[in-house]
Design an enzyme around this catalytic site. Sequence first.
Site, PDB file in Angstrom:
ATOM      1  N   LEU B  84     -45.147  29.847 -57.572  1.00 53.43           N
ATOM      2  CA  LEU B  84     -44.753  28.555 -57.016  1.00 53.43           C
ATOM      3  C   LEU B  84     -45.132  28.449 -55.542  1.00 53.43           C
ATOM      4  O   LEU B  84     -44.942  29.396 -54.774  1.00 53.43           O
ATOM      5  CB  LEU B  84     -43.241  28.351 -57.181  1.00 53.43           C
ATOM      6  CG  LEU B  84     -42.709  28.456 -58.612  1.00 53.43           C
ATOM      7  CD1 LEU B  84     -41.230  28.098 -58.639  1.00 53.43           C
ATOM      8  CD2 LEU B  84     -43.500  27.586 -59.569  1.00 53.43           C
ATOM      9  N   GLU B 154     -38.857  37.408 -57.740  1.00 52.05           N
ATOM     10  CA  GLU B 154     -38.069  36.431 -56.985  1.00 52.05           C
ATOM     11  C   GLU B 154     -36.976  37.070 -56.133  1.00 52.05           C
ATOM     12  O   GLU B 154     -36.747  36.658 -54.983  1.00 52.05           O
ATOM     13  CB  GLU B 154     -37.444  35.397 -57.942  1.00 52.05           C
ATOM     14  CG  GLU B 154     -38.393  34.301 -58.409  1.00 52.05           C
ATOM     15  CD  GLU B 154     -39.318  34.735 -59.542  1.00 52.05           C
ATOM     16  OE1 GLU B 154     -39.299  35.937 -59.916  1.00 52.05           O
ATOM     17  OE2 GLU B 154     -40.058  33.887 -60.064  1.00 52.05           O
TER      18      GLU B 154
END
Lengths: 277, 277, 277
Positions: B84, B154
């Site tokens: 992302l 993450e």
Amino acid sequence: PPGPLRPPGLLLAPCRAFSNNKILVELDESSGVATMKFKSPPVNSLSLDFLTEFCISLEKLENDRACRGVIFTSAVPKIFSSGLDITEMCGKSMEHYAEFWRAVQEMWLRLYGSNMVTVAAVNGSSPAGGCLVALSCDYRIMVENPKFSIGLNEAQLGIVAPFWFKDTFVNIVGHRVAERSLQLGSLHSASEAHKIGLVDELVPEEKLQEKAAAVMAQWLALPDHARQLTKSMMRKAVLDRLVAHREEDIQNFISFISKESIQKSLRMYMEMLKKKK
Amino acid sequence: PPGPLRPPGLLLAPCRAFSNNKILVELDESSGVATMKFKSPPVNSLSLDFLTEFCISLEKLENDRACRGVIFTSAVPKIFSSGLDITEMCGKSMEHYAEFWRAVQEMWLRLYGSNMVTVAAVNGSSPAGGCLVALSCDYRIMVENPKFSIGLNEAQLGIVAPFWFKDTFVNIVGHRVAERSLQLGSLHSASEAHKIGLVDELVPEEKLQEKAAAVMAQWLALPDHARQLTKSMMRKAVLDRLVAHREEDIQNFISFISKESIQKSLRMYMEMLKKKK
Amino acid sequence: PPGPLRPPGLLLAPCRAFSNNKILVELDESSGVATMKFKSPPVNSLSLDFLTEFCISLEKLENDRACRGVIFTSAVPKIFSSGLDITEMCGKSMEHYAEFWRAVQEMWLRLYGSNMVTVAAVNGSSPAGGCLVALSCDYRIMVENPKFSIGLNEAQLGIVAPFWFKDTFVNIVGHRVAERSLQLGSLHSASEAHKIGLVDELVPEEKLQEKAAAVMAQWLALPDHARQLTKSMMRKAVLDRLVAHREEDIQNFISFISKESIQKSLRMYMEMLKKKK
């Protein structure tokens, strides 16, 4: 580390120890790592007293901002924990069975759901409930001694591991290995336990502490908040299942354990253990 | 292959290419296999524009009866996709966050639920959202370069992979490996990724295209209808979970990402990336 | 062993055999172990007659207190079972399809849910429904013959394994292996089947009986009651899913199998099988 939320004026020694009867707790404030050492000879069995002390100690650490991780290990040679104390399940009142089982549930709910990093340093055999303690941690290191074994061997005693023992086990070793191991009540040697993923790593006994500290440091390198949310995401479904069925699970335990056939086989098992000594 | 439902009079070249800004799509009509090549330097990050183009391209292929399978790979050296685009999550409006997150969801719903055979030819590093793209395919081949890594990292950035990233990951590597890898935010080397089943096969870089074509041919040998129903049976539960909680998931993302502490750590991360260059 | 609940005056020979048309059943009362030998040449296909006999035999053993375990094996060389009999699914009435499918469900419900210890001694190839029989047992031993294969290869025939075949498979090999194997309709060689955990053990053909008896003895060493409760705990969720959706599953089967396209591909497959001979 101490932050703005800590009450002002509180002075902390670099290493605090609070020893109770059955568990020795040491907190190293420089690293934020506590050690809970089981010292309840002869076999660190999970009696009601042990479980109560375990929960109180864990809660204290959970609420202590100086503590971010806990290492669980044994101060008794050759045994990590022998599991649930059979004397608590034999010849006692219904009320006692209920109180005992609630304490077992509480121990698991707190440990499996802990926000801290939890590492089991398994330095001895660890059957049944002892295995559950290890399974509920984030990481398991075991001493590579062929005499040490670990597993959910309830079926061998004619009893059944509760569904949340099973869920915890399946989450680690998968459905097939769990199905076979639970039905056979297998006690796995350290090397077998490593092969099926029941423990993550094997080390020589003299390296255990060092290894546990290194693993802990690796996990503590992550930001707490993200790690805690991730852990909760992985474990919530299984934790919620017990929370939703807690009273039912206690009733199941009571009605199962108070059967005369079960009481008889537990008495026989205790006789056998006494003769072994 | 062209059948009775194809509009009459449509003439098809043996190989069509439609290149947009960020993704190059080539469809080989003789084999029915398309290739989607990510060409958004420097790191093929999943920006809103990239995701929109990805979804449009995938939908076109999904509706094209000449296309039965898609190979995903990168035209940028050393990177498959960096995941992302952090600039989309930093210092933007709530509306922007919502639009961006909906696009991320859309990408996954279309890819994980695709009726086509999907093969990831991972020719570079693939962290976070880049890893998700690979995880959502039917098969993953990775170049055996020790410098390339892949994983849902993450947690390293102080953020949490959403539950549907987790579900996709658990479906591939199992609960235990996922729990550990997600909590540590692990980036796995190619060989480690192969060992834990995150990727299905490793090949030298020069063999990647050939191998991807061979795997695709193997999967396309099956009758489409039975294969598609089987795929849907395996993935439906996890797809349905996001569909049922889509708006809630967007709200969660917005409230998490707009926290000042998260914004701060993302800004620090971007600074670090800039200095690295 | 015979207990107080056995009707008085019933004299039992040490070994009883009741042979029907398609399955030979032998019960060794000294060990409590029965053997069900499939003898329905040429390929032990699961016809309606076979399934009916299977269910009746299994129910008899289940209700026989002298029987605690069953070994399933084949009396036909090179084949364990070829799976569902295609002639039952081709050119028949809706009523016939419904009756047939109910019998397939019944077989699985009884076998996967059996209270007895069930061991598959796989002495030949075992595609599709034949594989399901093996998957539904507690333990699978396969002859290490490179010519023998096993797997849920429905997709190869253009049909789809029902959700409960899939659930049973996922419980054994995990989600990822199942997803790939089911989509490709893979038939795994014995050694591959062992590697992915589809079978638990490989033995030379001449050792198969001995090994099956040894495994059975190991499982029978456990107290029945605890083992049965544990087995039920592991399998209940998947069994309940079919029980809850049984009629729906029958309707799905009928509407799928009666499609002209499916009928056509089954006829082609049968033609191919005839030519092979």
